[in-house]
Motif scaffolding. Structure first.
Motif, PDB file in Angstrom:
ATOM      1  N   ALA A 898       0.780  -1.133   0.097  1.00 47.53           N
ATOM      2  CA  ALA A 898       0.181   0.034   0.128  1.00 47.53           C
ATOM      3  C   ALA A 898       0.659   0.801   0.055  1.00 47.53           C
ATOM      4  N   HIS A 899       1.882   0.759   0.334  1.00 45.66           N
ATOM      5  CA  HIS A 899       2.839   2.221   0.303  1.00 45.66           C
ATOM      6  C   HIS A 899       3.518   1.882  -0.570  1.00 45.66           C
ATOM      7  N   CYS A 900       4.289   1.657  -1.572  1.00 44.94           N
ATOM      8  CA  CYS A 900       4.717   1.269  -3.149  1.00 44.94           C
ATOM      9  C   CYS A 900       3.209   0.739  -4.233  1.00 44.94           C
ATOM     10  N   HIS A 901       2.450   1.840  -3.533  1.00 40.82           N
ATOM     11  CA  HIS A 901       1.152   1.844  -4.463  1.00 40.82           C
ATOM     12  C   HIS A 901       1.752   2.142  -6.313  1.00 40.82           C
ATOM     13  N   GLU A 902       2.814   3.190  -6.379  1.00 40.12           N
ATOM     14  CA  GLU A 902       3.087   3.145  -8.070  1.00 40.12           C
ATOM     15  C   GLU A 902       4.029   2.624  -8.413  1.00 40.12           C
ATOM     16  N   LYS A 903       4.218   1.840  -7.587  1.00 36.50           N
ATOM     17  CA  LYS A 903       5.613   0.165  -8.110  1.00 36.50           C
ATOM     18  C   LYS A 903       4.779  -1.092  -8.568  1.00 36.50           C
ATOM     19  N   VAL A 904       3.607  -1.417  -8.411  1.00 32.47           N
ATOM     20  CA  VAL A 904       2.163  -2.729  -7.614  1.00 32.47           C
ATOM     21  C   VAL A 904       2.984  -2.892  -9.364  1.00 32.47           C
ATOM     22  N   GLU A 905       2.495  -2.807 -10.022  1.00 31.85           N
ATOM     23  CA  GLU A 905       2.741  -3.426 -11.763  1.00 31.85           C
ATOM     24  C   GLU A 905       3.849  -3.990 -11.413  1.00 31.85           C
ATOM     25  N   PRO A 906       5.471  -2.593 -12.169  1.00 34.28           N
ATOM     26  CA  PRO A 906       6.249  -3.052 -12.357  1.00 34.28           C
ATOM     27  C   PRO A 906       6.986  -4.281 -11.345  1.00 34.28           C
ATOM     28  N   ILE A 907       6.765  -4.188  -9.581  1.00 31.52           N
ATOM     29  CA  ILE A 907       7.229  -4.663  -8.821  1.00 31.52           C
ATOM     30  C   ILE A 907       6.814  -6.120  -9.663  1.00 31.52           C
ATOM     31  N   ARG A 908       5.358  -6.900  -9.449  1.00 30.75           N
ATOM     32  CA  ARG A 908       4.757  -7.855 -10.058  1.00 30.75           C
ATOM     33  C   ARG A 908       5.805  -8.104 -11.797  1.00 30.75           C
ATOM     34  N   GLN A 909       5.416  -7.156 -12.586  1.00 29.18           N
ATOM     35  CA  GLN A 909       6.514  -7.798 -14.016  1.00 29.18           C
ATOM     36  C   GLN A 909       7.904  -8.175 -13.466  1.00 29.18           C
ATOM     37  N   LEU A 910       8.080  -7.688 -12.274  1.00 28.96           N
ATOM     38  CA  LEU A 910      10.101  -8.060 -12.457  1.00 28.96           C
ATOM     39  C   LEU A 910      10.175  -9.553 -11.942  1.00 28.96           C
ATOM     40  N   ALA A 911       8.927  -9.691 -10.914  1.00 26.96           N
ATOM     41  CA  ALA A 911       8.858 -10.897 -10.169  1.00 26.96           C
ATOM     42  C   ALA A 911       8.779 -12.202 -11.284  1.00 26.96           C
ATOM     43  N   TYR A 912       8.450 -12.272 -12.267  1.00 27.49           N
ATOM     44  CA  TYR A 912       7.590 -12.788 -13.285  1.00 27.49           C
ATOM     45  C   TYR A 912       9.500 -12.902 -14.210  1.00 27.49           C
ATOM     46  N   ARG A 913       9.573 -12.009 -14.334  1.00 34.11           N
ATOM     47  CA  ARG A 913      11.057 -11.929 -15.174  1.00 34.11           C
ATOM     48  C   ARG A 913      12.134 -13.023 -14.310  1.00 34.11           C
ATOM     49  N   LEU A 914      12.075 -12.304 -13.135  1.00 32.44           N
ATOM     50  CA  LEU A 914      13.484 -13.246 -12.218  1.00 32.44           C
ATOM     51  C   LEU A 914      13.099 -13.936 -11.769  1.00 32.44           C
ATOM     52  N   TYR A 915      11.547 -15.006 -11.861  1.00 33.93           N
ATOM     53  CA  TYR A 915      11.158 -16.673 -11.733  1.00 33.93           C
ATOM     54  C   TYR A 915      11.567 -17.451 -12.890  1.00 33.93           C
ATOM     55  N   ALA A 924      16.115 -23.352  -8.010  1.00 36.01           N
ATOM     56  CA  ALA A 924      14.848 -23.506  -7.931  1.00 36.01           C
ATOM     57  C   ALA A 924      14.472 -23.244  -6.473  1.00 36.01           C
ATOM     58  N   ASP A 925      14.708 -22.564  -5.448  1.00 46.57           N
ATOM     59  CA  ASP A 925      15.075 -22.308  -4.048  1.00 46.57           C
ATOM     60  C   ASP A 925      14.546 -20.632  -4.739  1.00 46.57           C
ATOM     61  N   ASP A 926      15.422 -20.205  -5.194  1.00 48.27           N
ATOM     62  CA  ASP A 926      14.904 -18.572  -6.113  1.00 48.27           C
ATOM     63  C   ASP A 926      13.918 -18.580  -6.574  1.00 48.27           C
ATOM     64  N   ALA A 927      13.705 -19.228  -7.750  1.00 47.81           N
ATOM     65  CA  ALA A 927      12.461 -19.026  -8.460  1.00 47.81           C
ATOM     66  C   ALA A 927      11.856 -19.075  -7.378  1.00 47.81           C
ATOM     67  N   ARG A 928      11.471 -20.474  -6.274  1.00 53.86           N
ATOM     68  CA  ARG A 928       9.923 -21.103  -5.222  1.00 53.86           C
ATOM     69  C   ARG A 928       9.544 -19.393  -4.743  1.00 53.86           C
ATOM     70  N   ALA A 929      10.969 -18.991  -4.879  1.00 54.69           N
ATOM     71  CA  ALA A 929      10.558 -17.193  -3.726  1.00 54.69           C
ATOM     72  C   ALA A 929       9.898 -16.316  -4.492  1.00 54.69           C
ATOM     73  N   TYR A 930       9.924 -15.949  -5.960  1.00 56.47           N
ATOM     74  CA  TYR A 930       9.630 -15.136  -7.105  1.00 56.47           C
ATOM     75  C   TYR A 930       7.696 -15.634  -7.368  1.00 56.47           C
ATOM     76  N   ASN A 931       8.021 -16.958  -7.025  1.00 59.10           N
ATOM     77  CA  ASN A 931       6.858 -17.692  -7.391  1.00 59.10           C
ATOM     78  C   ASN A 931       5.728 -17.604  -6.571  1.00 59.10           C
ATOM     79  N   GLU A 932       6.027 -18.162  -5.596  1.00 63.57           N
ATOM     80  CA  GLU A 932       5.364 -17.995  -4.148  1.00 63.57           C
ATOM     81  C   GLU A 932       5.004 -16.450  -4.102  1.00 63.57           C
ATOM     82  N   LEU A 933       5.434 -14.936  -4.768  1.00 64.35           N
ATOM     83  CA  LEU A 933       5.189 -14.159  -4.244  1.00 64.35           C
ATOM     84  C   LEU A 933       3.922 -13.687  -5.160  1.00 64.35           C
TER      85      LEU A 933
END
Length: 960
Positions: A898-915, A924-933
């Motif tokens: 809620a305190h990063c509301h202007e970054k919501v969509e870029p954060i999600r896109q980054l998680a996908y890209r990092l996965y 695998a362990d790092d992929a799991r963290a991004y997948n869980e997010l």
């Protein structure tokens, strides 16, 4: 050529993948009444996935008018698409498989879309032939296999056509979709048989208030099956004697459930070379807590016997007579090693035998385990079958292990008693058929003397139909009545042979009692099969099933096509199905003379890349590519032009290479599809494994299959240069990825674990719409190269991210969480428009002593607040979210978001890209963290909207 106006279908824009995948995975655990229990077939597609794909393939996307150049209200389209999603979510649920209200709602949507399509093409010269609004196009699957797709098309109201080269697959499809509608609504004609000795397990009456659907047919199969069992017991019941129970188990006689045998070879020790020593994988019979039972071998000089013990077994008992994988076994008497070479030589010399380990009986209080006794121990030596299936096992060392040990023919896979039992029941199939024809006439059924193979509907055809199911039960029974069946101590039951797509070698095996009222009993097998026939089979619409080669068939003309072809070299269907074919052919050749004309299943034309059959891996791949291209070409030319064709491809394994996720079979298959004249407009990952297997140890498990959505490529499609292809790919792929991860309203997001596969769709849509993509030297770009470029776009994108995040992405790709040289980091930072000092001040790297290292999420400060940080890269916000999610859960992560509301969509896109990046590198362990997010993202966003206490709430949560 007069153009056809073809609205885009729902499957070409979006699907509620989560709901489909969840239903498909759940279906894996459903056995009773599932059509797969009618007869075994390998690698069936889930009914939920098949139903969803065919529905979405036929229903117009709500925004289709926009694709035809018309204006469309986006809000209205979104609401309409969500309404269709809701229908789909209901449609895929197992509980709604035969829910007429839900099914009729889906059928009406299909009819509505068809009427819209017909209206658009009203003036077409072929309108009368192609666009009759009063009659839906028929459906065809040219690789019908286990029949899931034709069955679901029939359930959705389409006249269904199924074809396959394999006669076993053809028979399964006839039993599921062709025969039941012919005899729908008829009451049973067979005489009821009295309950045997008061046990309800033998009852044949399964009365209904009415005999709708295939219920009457199912009841007749049960009645004649019970008659067959009773007749078989009269003839061979003496081969299955009861056993005397000791006093501690109540005394008296008991029915044997199963006999457990061990294979034997002569001892390699000269002093004991006259002794047949056992090869036992384990002496444990039951490993259930508090109910442990095992066998103890008692050695007496140069002989031995087995005793049953209760209590926890020793490690030696658990190991049987094994000596490790390489050492194979040890001699029970001399402790001499028995290696596999020796066992193979003994087997090939015909000196491998069997010795009874234990008898499992049904006691008054459950299972009773008894030591061997006469006549049980020697009964196999006293039995001689009149017929043996002498067809040779294939020379296929990957999938067939028994020839290594002298078991070269299908008949070698059975004990003499099993062969006698199976042939007895096989003979009784024809006797029951003739009996049923007489009974049908007596009940008033007319008889045109035309068999079911020639579309007969009278008494003769009805007798033929019953014979089909009665003999399929014999065929299915052979899967649990052979010497590859094993005993599972944790479940205290026998496990059938085909747990995998192979025939392995087993050492100790189980012989279930074919009259034991349990697994392996003919009537139990048949009764379970009939649950399918009476409850799950659709009889509303007729169907036609034919034996046809997919590379030469003409059935697909003007039909809706969805198909599940062979997957390169995954499964040798023809080789495996010979096991069933020998039993099916024996009794059903008079019923289907053409279908069972050959001694074995046709193999030369089977589209499987089998090196042993074609002489080399290269020749096998060429055979597969040429044959599959021809089969796909048939579909591209023949399928109804108003609908896309959907094609399943199942991954054998995940290979992370320079093209990301793929394998040789996948590339070859895609090449065949494109070479055949198809343009690929979508790829949908269908996950049919349990969710907890989504990420395994060291690798990430993929969706079980990919559904390709294909349209015929325009005959005048142009060529394009590599440079222009890359430009178009860059422009369109980024938008497509944003849509897939939820960047467009009304589109169901793709899970990160499936993104690499799903993005192939829009990427290959660009590649395959051209006749060719030309490299700098003028040669056509290969599918391999195109996949590599698509994957690179996915993993190396990120132009919308801030400079600090772009640096972190690049450094993570190169170093992971390890430290790297400052000089390299400095060059990368300058290239990305930032500096090492800057990213250090941003709090995402550690820099010192000439090294630079990205901080792990767990190293981020717990008192961080974005309000007090004047430099917050997307990278930092994303990894703070991962930290909070792992420490205190979704609610606290929502407060932070809620305190990063202007970054919501870029954060999600980054998680996908990092996965995606982590998947490619097998982290695998790092992929799991991004997948869980990403998996938690909807709940995190909801929590962020509900947050009223601000960041102080997060602090409170962390303090807890």
């Amino acid at each position: 050529m007069y153009p056809i106006k073809s609205p885009k279908k729902l499957i070409e824009t979006s699907l509620p993948l989560d709901a489909i995948n969840e239903a498909a995975a759940r279906e894996k655990s459903i056995r009773h009444g599932h059509p797969s229990t009618l007869h075994l077939w390998w690698a069936r597609r889930p009914l939920a996935a098949a139903r969803a794909v065919i529905f979405a393939q036929m229903v117009n996307d709500p925004g289709y008018e926009r694709h035809l150049g018309r204006g469309v209200n986006k809000d209205k389209a979104h609401l309409e698409r969500e309404r269709l999603f809701e229908i789909l979510r209901k449609l895929v649920q197992w509980e709604n498989t035969n829910n007429e209200d839900v099914l009729e709602q889906a059928r009406e949507e299909i009819r509505k879309s068809w009427r819209e399509t017909c209206a658009l093409n009203k003036g077409h010269p072929q309108a009368a032939e192609l666009f009759n609004p009063d009659k839906l196009p028929a459906f065809h699957d040219p690789f019908a296999g286990g029949g899931a797709l034709p069955l679901e098309a029939q359930r959705l109201g389409l006249e269904s056509y199924a074809s396959d080269l394999n006669p076993v697959a053809v028979l399964i499809n006839k039993a599921m979709i062709e025969i039941p509608p012919k005899f729908a609504g008829r009451p049973p004609i067979g005489p009821e048989i009295a309950v045997d000795k008061g046990t309800k397990k033998q009852a044949t009456r399964d009365a209904f208030e009415e005999w709708s659907g295939a219920k009457g047919l199912a009841e007749d199969v049960r009645r004649y099956g019970a008659w067959m069992r009773e007749e078989a017991f009269k003839r061979i019941g003496h081969l299955y004697p009861q056993v005397d129970l000791p006093k501690e188990h109540g005394g008296g006689k008991a029915t044997v459930i199963a006999w457990l045998w061990a294979r034997t070879v002569k001892s390699p020790n000269p002093a004991f070379s006259h002794v047949d020593v056992p090869l036992v994988s384990t002496f444990v019979l039951s490993s259930k807590a508090g109910k442990e039972v095992y066998v103890e071998p008692i050695i007496e000089g140069d002989s031995y016997r087995f005793e049953v013990r209760t209590g926890k077994p020793s490690p030696s008992a658990a190991a049987g007579t094994t000596a490790g994988k390489r050492a194979a076994f040890i001699c029970l008497l001399s402790k001499s090693p028995i290696d596999y070479n020796y066992i193979r030589a003994e087997g090939k010399a015909g000196r491998m035998g069997q010795k009874l380990l234990v008898i499992v009986a049904e006691g008054a209080k459950g299972r009773v385990y008894l030591p061997p006794c006469e006549p049980h121990a020697s009964i196999l030596e006293q039995v001689q079958p009149d017929w043996i299936p002498n067809l040779n096992l294939p020379n296929n060392p990957r999938d067939f292990k028994t020839p290594n040990y002298g078991m070269n023919k299908f008949g070698d896979l059975f004990t003499t008693r099993q062969l006698v039992a199976l042939t007895t029941f096989s003979d009784l199939v024809q006797e029951a058929r003739l009996k049923a024809i007489v009974d049908a006439k007596r009940a008033g059924m007319t008889d045109d003397k035309i068999g079911v193979d020639e579309a007969g509907l009278g008494a003769t055809a009805y007798g033929d139909a019953l014979a089909v199911y009665l003999n399929m039960a014999v065929s299915k029974l052979s899967d649990s009545s052979n010497t590859i069946v094993t005993w599972k101590p944790s479940m205290v039951q026998a496990i059938h042979m085909f747990t995998k797509q192979a025939i392995p070698m087993t050492w100790d095996f189980v012989e279930p009692n074919i009259f034991g009222n349990a697994m392996g009993d003919y009537f139990v097998t048949l009764s379970n099969m009939m649950r399918v026939l009476k409850n799950e089979i659709s009889v509303r619409v007729g169907a036609t099933v034919l034996q046809q080669d997919a590379a030469t068939q003409k059935i697909s003309i003007n039909k809706v096509v969805s198909t599940d072809p062979p997957y390169y070299d995954n499964i040798g269907y023809a080789d495996l199905s010979d096991f069933f074919y020998v039993w099916l052919r024996r009794a059903l050749r008079p019923v289907y003379p053409n279908l069972f004309a050959t001694m074995a299943v046709p193999k030369d034309e089977e589209l499987v890349a089998t090196p042993y059959r074609h002489g080399s891996k290269e020749k096998a791949e060429k055979f597969f590519l040429d044959g599959m291209t021809e089969a796909m070409h048939r579909l591209a030319e023949q399928a109804h032009p108003a609908f896309p064709t959907t094609i399943y491809y199942a991954f054998k394994q995940s290979d992370t290479t320079d093209i990301g996720t793929g394998n040789t079979g996948w590339e070859t298959f895609l090449e065949a599809v494109i070479k055949a004249g198809f343009s690929i407009s979508g790829t949908w990952p269908m996950r049919t494994e349990l969710a907890n297997r989504m990420i395994g140890s060291g690798t990430n498990a993929l969706a079980s299959s990919i559904v390709l959505v294909c349209r015929k490529r325009a005959a005048d499609a142009p060529t394009i240069s590599r440079r222009d292809f890359l430009r178009e790919l860059k422009e369109e792929l980024a938008e497509a990825v944003d849509v897939m991860i939820g960047g467009a309203e009304g589109i169901s997001p793709v899970a990160p674990v499936d993104l690499a596969q799903a993005v192939i769709g829009p990427g290959m849509a660009i590649f395959s719409k051209y006749t060719a993509v030309l490299e700098a030297d003028g040669k056509a770009m290969t599918v391999h190269s195109a996949l590599m470029l698509i994957n690179r776009m996915l993993t190396e994108g990120g132009d919308t991210f801030d400079a600090d995040t772009q640096f972190c992405l690049g450094w993570f790709d190169e170093q992971g969480w390890s430290a790297g040289d400052f000089g390299k980091a400095d060059v990368l930072a300058r290239a990305k428009g930032t500096s090492v000092k800057g990213v250090h001040e941003a709090g995402v790297v550690e820099s010192g002593s000439g090294k630079v290292r990205l901080l792990r999420p767990s190293e981020y400060p717990s008192d961080w607040t974005p309000a007090n940080d004047n430099r917050v890269p997307i990278w930092e916000a994303c990894h703070h979210l991962i930290r909070v999610l792992s420490q205190t859960g979704e609610t606290s992560a929502g407060v932070l978001l809620a305190h990063c509301h202007e970054k919501v969509e870029p954060i999600r896109q980054l998680a996908y890209r990092l996965y995606t990046l982590c998947e490619r590198k097998k982290w695998a362990d790092d992929a799991r963290a991004y997948n869980e997010l990403i998996i938690s993202w909807p709940a995190i966003v909801a929590a962020s909207h509900e947050s009223e206490t601000g960041y102080s709430g997060l602090q409170a949560g962390l303090d807890l």
